[in-house]
Design a protein around this motif. Structure first.
Motif, mmCIF file in Angstrom:
data_model
loop_
_atom_site.group_PDB
_atom_site.id
_atom_site.type_symbol
_atom_site.label_atom_id
_atom_site.label_comp_id
_atom_site.label_asym_id
_atom_site.label_seq_id
_atom_site.Cartn_x
_atom_site.Cartn_y
_atom_site.Cartn_z
ATOM 1 N N UNK A 12 7.276 -11.184 -19.972
ATOM 2 C CA UNK A 12 6.466 -10.934 -18.774
ATOM 3 C C UNK A 12 6.781 -9.566 -18.190
ATOM 4 N N UNK A 13 8.060 -9.233 -18.076
ATOM 5 C CA UNK A 13 8.455 -7.945 -17.511
ATOM 6 C C UNK A 13 7.949 -6.789 -18.376
ATOM 7 N N UNK A 14 8.020 -6.965 -19.679
ATOM 8 C CA UNK A 14 7.520 -5.924 -20.597
ATOM 9 C C UNK A 14 6.024 -5.723 -20.417
ATOM 10 N N UNK A 15 5.304 -6.807 -20.281
ATOM 11 C CA UNK A 15 3.854 -6.742 -20.128
ATOM 12 C C UNK A 15 3.441 -6.078 -18.815
ATOM 13 N N UNK A 16 4.284 -6.146 -17.806
ATOM 14 C CA UNK A 16 3.938 -5.583 -16.493
ATOM 15 C C UNK A 16 4.004 -4.062 -16.440
ATOM 16 N N UNK A 17 4.612 -3.446 -17.440
ATOM 17 C CA UNK A 17 4.767 -1.987 -17.406
ATOM 18 C C UNK A 17 3.419 -1.275 -17.302
ATOM 19 N N UNK B 68 2.384 -0.891 -13.646
ATOM 20 C CA UNK B 68 3.161 0.084 -12.874
ATOM 21 C C UNK B 68 2.855 1.518 -13.300
ATOM 22 N N UNK B 69 2.653 1.720 -14.585
ATOM 23 C CA UNK B 69 2.282 3.056 -15.060
ATOM 24 C C UNK B 69 0.950 3.485 -14.449
ATOM 25 N N UNK B 70 0.011 2.574 -14.418
ATOM 26 C CA UNK B 70 -1.308 2.888 -13.862
ATOM 27 C C UNK B 70 -1.222 3.154 -12.361
ATOM 28 N N UNK B 71 -0.365 2.436 -11.686
ATOM 29 C CA UNK B 71 -0.208 2.591 -10.237
ATOM 30 C C UNK B 71 0.576 3.855 -9.883
ATOM 31 N N UNK B 72 1.299 4.397 -10.862
ATOM 32 C CA UNK B 72 2.112 5.574 -10.596
ATOM 33 C C UNK B 72 3.448 5.254 -9.966
ATOM 34 N N UNK B 73 3.872 3.984 -10.050
ATOM 35 C CA UNK B 73 5.165 3.569 -9.531
ATOM 36 C C UNK B 73 6.199 3.575 -10.655
ATOM 37 N N UNK B 74 7.426 3.968 -10.323
ATOM 38 C CA UNK B 74 8.523 3.880 -11.288
ATOM 39 C C UNK B 74 8.879 2.414 -11.511
ATOM 40 N N UNK C 232 0.811 -1.218 0.000
ATOM 41 C CA UNK C 232 0.000 0.000 0.000
ATOM 42 C C UNK C 232 0.847 1.272 0.000
ATOM 43 N N UNK C 233 2.181 1.134 -0.091
ATOM 44 C CA UNK C 233 3.056 2.315 -0.094
ATOM 45 C C UNK C 233 2.951 3.013 -1.441
ATOM 46 N N UNK C 234 2.888 4.343 -1.435
ATOM 47 C CA UNK C 234 2.556 5.068 -2.673
ATOM 48 C C UNK C 234 3.753 5.503 -3.510
ATOM 49 N N UNK C 235 4.905 5.752 -2.897
ATOM 50 C CA UNK C 235 6.040 6.325 -3.631
ATOM 51 C C UNK C 235 7.124 5.264 -3.795
ATOM 52 N N UNK C 236 6.988 4.472 -4.842
ATOM 53 C CA UNK C 236 7.837 3.284 -4.985
ATOM 54 C C UNK C 236 8.478 3.207 -6.364
ATOM 55 N N UNK C 237 9.706 2.741 -6.374
ATOM 56 C CA UNK C 237 10.422 2.423 -7.609
ATOM 57 C C UNK C 237 10.760 0.939 -7.576
#
Length: 283
Positions: free
Chosen positions: A49-54, A57-63, A29-34
């Motif tokens: 798989x890693x490419x598909x996960x982007x 992360x973009x939607x979540x706002x995580x780097x 639940x932490x908001x500022x994550x890379x």
């Protein structure tokens, strides 16, 4: 604004394990994550798989960053992750968080105590879900008593790596121990401690896979203490070995606590998957 936390995962030819690890990260639940994944050049579908996960992360706002290529082992891969890290605080995730608020609790503890880092307790779990080992080191900070934080639970300010350096890749098993001896021997690095299990680790990693590994770990630990000019090396390693051995004595209460945590974690993952499925249907 909350401090940025960099979480680093290393992987090689282990896609199914990686999926479990990333699902665990998504529950936080932490908001500022890379999030940084360092892959050793897998050919098992890891890159796809890693490419598909982007998108997630973009939607979540995580780097989100990943790289793939040949490395010189796990510690070299860890160092690559540290080099890429842009967060204020750096930690590693090789298996699973035990709860959805693990990172939030870690950062809160660091801020409350104005500490350079944080550590917590850890459970080793086998493939059948059985608790094999319970790591609980509290916070004495005394190397001579065999004290050493559970490395997968340890999150440190980036400036600690800037000051003390990274992991020595000429160690096969105990580079994490050498690093911790290096930074804790003078007791200048302050750690906060959370007396609760925040990480579930799958039993059978680099330093937990048989008698030969334990012997090499002991010898490399002796070497780490010698290189860092710590006296009474054999005594320290012996005491540390006994403390590690005691972690295999599992009390009934610890087993019940692990089962409750794991049930809650799996329920959190189930809800996460249901949300992701619903979002895909909307699209």
């Amino acid at each position: 604004m909350s401090k940025k936390v960099t979480v680093i995962t290393t992987t090689y030819q282990d896609l199914e394990h990686l999926k479990k690890t990333m699902e665990s990260l998504k529950s936080q639940d932490y908001d500022n994550l890379e999030y940084i994944v360092v892959d050793g050049g897998s050919k098992d579908g890891t890159l796809d798989y890693l490419t598909d996960q982007r998108k997630y992360f973009d939607k979540r706002g995580w780097s989100y960053t990943f790289c793939s290529g040949k490395d010189e082992g796990i510690y070299d891969a860890i160092n690559k992750g540290i080099e890429l890290a842009k967060g204020d605080i750096i930690g590693f995730l090789f298996d699973c968080f035990a709860c959805g608020d693990a990172l939030s609790r870690m950062i809160a503890a660091m801020e409350k105590e104005d500490a350079d880092g944080v550590h917590a307790d850890l459970d080793y779990i086998d493939e059948e879900g059985k608790l094999v080992r319970h790591w609980e080191m509290k916070n004495s900070g005394k190397l001579e008593e065999g004290w050493m934080p559970a490395h997968p639970t340890m999150y440190l300010k980036k400036e600690i790596y800037d000051q003390y350096g990274v992991y020595k890749i000429n160690y096969r098993i105990a580079a994490d121990y050498e690093f911790m001896v290096r930074i804790f021997k003078d007791r200048r690095v302050k750690l906060a401690y959370i007396p609760d299990v925040l990480i579930h680790m799958f039993y059978g990693g680099t330093s937990t896979s048989g008698a030969e590994s334990y012997i090499q770990s002991f010898m490399e630990s002796m070497r780490a203490l010698k290189e860092n000019k710590v006296p009474h090396r054999f005594k320290i390693c012996l005491v540390r070995t006994f403390r590690v051995a005691s972690q295999f004595y599992i009390q009934e209460e610890e087993i019940e606590n692990m089962k409750k945590r794991e049930a809650l974690r799996l329920e959190e993952l189930k809800k996460l998957k249901e949300r992701e499925a619903a979002e895909k249907e909307e699209v």
